[in-house]
Design an enzyme around this catalytic site. Sequence first.
Site, PDB file in Angstrom:
ATOM      1  N   LYS A  13       7.505 -16.150  19.203  1.00 57.98           N
ATOM      2  CA  LYS A  13       7.732 -17.358  20.033  1.00 57.98           C
ATOM      3  C   LYS A  13       7.507 -18.583  18.849  1.00 57.98           C
ATOM      4  O   LYS A  13       8.207 -19.523  18.988  1.00 57.98           O
ATOM      5  CB  LYS A  13       6.894 -17.504  21.138  1.00 57.98           C
ATOM      6  CG  LYS A  13       7.087 -16.611  22.363  1.00 57.98           C
ATOM      7  CD  LYS A  13       6.374 -17.077  23.386  1.00 57.98           C
ATOM      8  CE  LYS A  13       6.558 -16.311  24.554  1.00 57.98           C
ATOM      9  NZ  LYS A  13       5.668 -16.642  25.787  1.00 57.98           N
ATOM     10  N   ASP A  71       6.242 -19.540  29.562  1.00 63.38           N
ATOM     11  CA  ASP A  71       6.353 -18.265  30.008  1.00 63.38           C
ATOM     12  C   ASP A  71       7.622 -17.579  30.221  1.00 63.38           C
ATOM     13  O   ASP A  71       8.371 -18.459  30.853  1.00 63.38           O
ATOM     14  CB  ASP A  71       5.241 -18.375  31.498  1.00 63.38           C
ATOM     15  CG  ASP A  71       4.913 -16.865  31.945  1.00 63.38           C
ATOM     16  OD1 ASP A  71       4.409 -16.520  30.852  1.00 63.38           O
ATOM     17  OD2 ASP A  71       5.133 -16.448  33.019  1.00 63.38           O
ATOM     18  N   SER A  72       7.729 -16.508  30.031  1.00 57.73           N
ATOM     19  CA  SER A  72       9.170 -15.979  30.119  1.00 57.73           C
ATOM     20  C   SER A  72       9.019 -14.761  30.434  1.00 57.73           C
ATOM     21  O   SER A  72       8.137 -14.177  30.460  1.00 57.73           O
ATOM     22  CB  SER A  72       9.722 -16.246  28.787  1.00 57.73           C
ATOM     23  OG  SER A  72       8.720 -15.768  27.767  1.00 57.73           O
ATOM     24  N   PHE A 177      13.024  -9.427  20.002  1.00 58.77           N
ATOM     25  CA  PHE A 177      11.566  -8.551  20.078  1.00 58.77           C
ATOM     26  C   PHE A 177      11.719  -8.331  21.633  1.00 58.77           C
ATOM     27  O   PHE A 177      12.809  -8.724  22.531  1.00 58.77           O
ATOM     28  CB  PHE A 177      10.470  -9.684  20.226  1.00 58.77           C
ATOM     29  CG  PHE A 177      10.323 -11.013  20.964  1.00 58.77           C
ATOM     30  CD1 PHE A 177      11.226 -11.956  20.742  1.00 58.77           C
ATOM     31  CD2 PHE A 177       9.587 -11.097  22.109  1.00 58.77           C
ATOM     32  CE1 PHE A 177      11.236 -13.106  21.466  1.00 58.77           C
ATOM     33  CE2 PHE A 177       9.762 -12.177  23.146  1.00 58.77           C
ATOM     34  CZ  PHE A 177      10.417 -13.136  22.406  1.00 58.77           C
TER      35      PHE A 177
HETATM   36  P1  ITT Z   1       2.267 -15.820  25.018  1.00 67.04           P
HETATM   37  O1  ITT Z   1       1.725 -15.567  26.497  1.00 67.04           O
HETATM   38  O2  ITT Z   1       1.090 -15.592  24.129  1.00 67.04           O
HETATM   39  O3  ITT Z   1       3.245 -16.908  24.832  1.00 67.04           O
HETATM   40  P2  ITT Z   1       3.804 -13.318  25.524  1.00 67.04           P
HETATM   41  O4  ITT Z   1       4.474 -12.537  24.629  1.00 67.04           O
HETATM   42  O5  ITT Z   1       2.705 -12.720  26.262  1.00 67.04           O
HETATM   43  O6  ITT Z   1       3.390 -14.543  24.545  1.00 67.04           O
HETATM   44  P3  ITT Z   1       5.083 -14.030  27.871  1.00 67.04           P
HETATM   45  O7  ITT Z   1       3.706 -13.886  28.687  1.00 67.04           O
HETATM   46  O8  ITT Z   1       5.584 -15.131  27.991  1.00 67.04           O
HETATM   47  O9  ITT Z   1       4.647 -13.863  26.357  1.00 67.04           O
HETATM   48  O10 ITT Z   1       5.775 -12.453  28.475  1.00 67.04           O
HETATM   49  C1  ITT Z   1       7.036 -12.808  28.059  1.00 67.04           C
HETATM   50  C2  ITT Z   1       7.492 -11.057  27.960  1.00 67.04           C
HETATM   51  O11 ITT Z   1       8.681 -11.119  28.526  1.00 67.04           O
HETATM   52  C3  ITT Z   1       7.532 -10.666  26.540  1.00 67.04           C
HETATM   53  O12 ITT Z   1       6.422  -9.953  26.195  1.00 67.04           O
HETATM   54  C4  ITT Z   1       8.623 -10.033  26.355  1.00 67.04           C
HETATM   55  O13 ITT Z   1       8.464  -8.760  26.810  1.00 67.04           O
HETATM   56  C5  ITT Z   1       9.791 -10.593  27.499  1.00 67.04           C
HETATM   57  N1  ITT Z   1      10.347 -11.490  26.845  1.00 67.04           N
HETATM   58  C6  ITT Z   1      10.507 -13.018  26.918  1.00 67.04           C
HETATM   59  N2  ITT Z   1      11.290 -13.546  26.489  1.00 67.04           N
HETATM   60  C7  ITT Z   1      12.166 -12.574  25.694  1.00 67.04           C
HETATM   61  C8  ITT Z   1      13.064 -12.694  24.972  1.00 67.04           C
HETATM   62  O14 ITT Z   1      13.600 -13.796  24.380  1.00 67.04           O
HETATM   63  N3  ITT Z   1      13.748 -11.453  24.183  1.00 67.04           N
HETATM   64  C9  ITT Z   1      13.151 -10.374  24.847  1.00 67.04           C
HETATM   65  N4  ITT Z   1      12.043 -10.128  25.456  1.00 67.04           N
HETATM   66  C10 ITT Z   1      11.383 -11.306  25.982  1.00 67.04           C
END
Ligand code: ITT
Length: 222
Positions: A13, A71-72, A177
Amino acid sequence: MIDFVLATGNRNKVAEYSELLSPLADKVRILSLKDVGVTGDVVEDGDTFEENSVIKSSVPAALGYIGVADDSGLTVDALDGAPGIYSARYAGENVTYRDNNEKLLRELEGVKDRGAKFVCVISITIPDGTLEVPEELVDRPLSAFASKRCGRSVRVIAVRGECPGVITEELRGREGFGYDPLFLYEPSGVTFAEMSHEEKNAVSHRGAAARAFLEIIKKLHL
Ligand code: ITT
């Protein structure tokens, strides 16, 4: 120059945001949580992408910094929106992207309707006194939620980006990712993991949310 603290532990990110926010480079300096002395994980115990995004952007805001977070996740139609806000830990705590992808493929074995969408909510949490915010941009319920978490008065602006796609039956591509190798972007006929950073940003949920975010930032008097 004003500092925004990007509250994420995800290195992918950070790379995507550095690129997406580059148009602001002469006004905004992006700092990491580490830069402001925050270590350790944030417990994301909200009920929505919006709440979880604000929980993260509230961490630097509680210390008086302007916090930015996203958050995604992936929501799959045939799974009633799962993995949704649990996307990062779909197969359990401390799992790999591969574990999550394998679980998703198992859950969708034999399922014909493979429609899905990626969602990204970017929030900026602004402690009172750091930056003037036009009232019409402020999300009141999220501001109340964040002020409680921060223990001080803050204002929240939140934007949402979405991207529809289809879950493939096998992993395709090595870029990106998370669920990228399983997420077919139909207009291009390739998965997100078969796209370059630029190609993905042009159509992705995070790209859409970041563009909306940039438009909002332009309305702030930095
Ligand atoms: P932070 O909370 O520290 O920002 P995180 O990886 O835990 O990082 P999230 O809580 O937003 O992020 O979880 C998002 C999950 O959703 C991430 O681990 C991926 O599995 C998926 N995801 C989100 N955006 C994505 C993308 O652009 N491509 C692929 N998978 C994605």
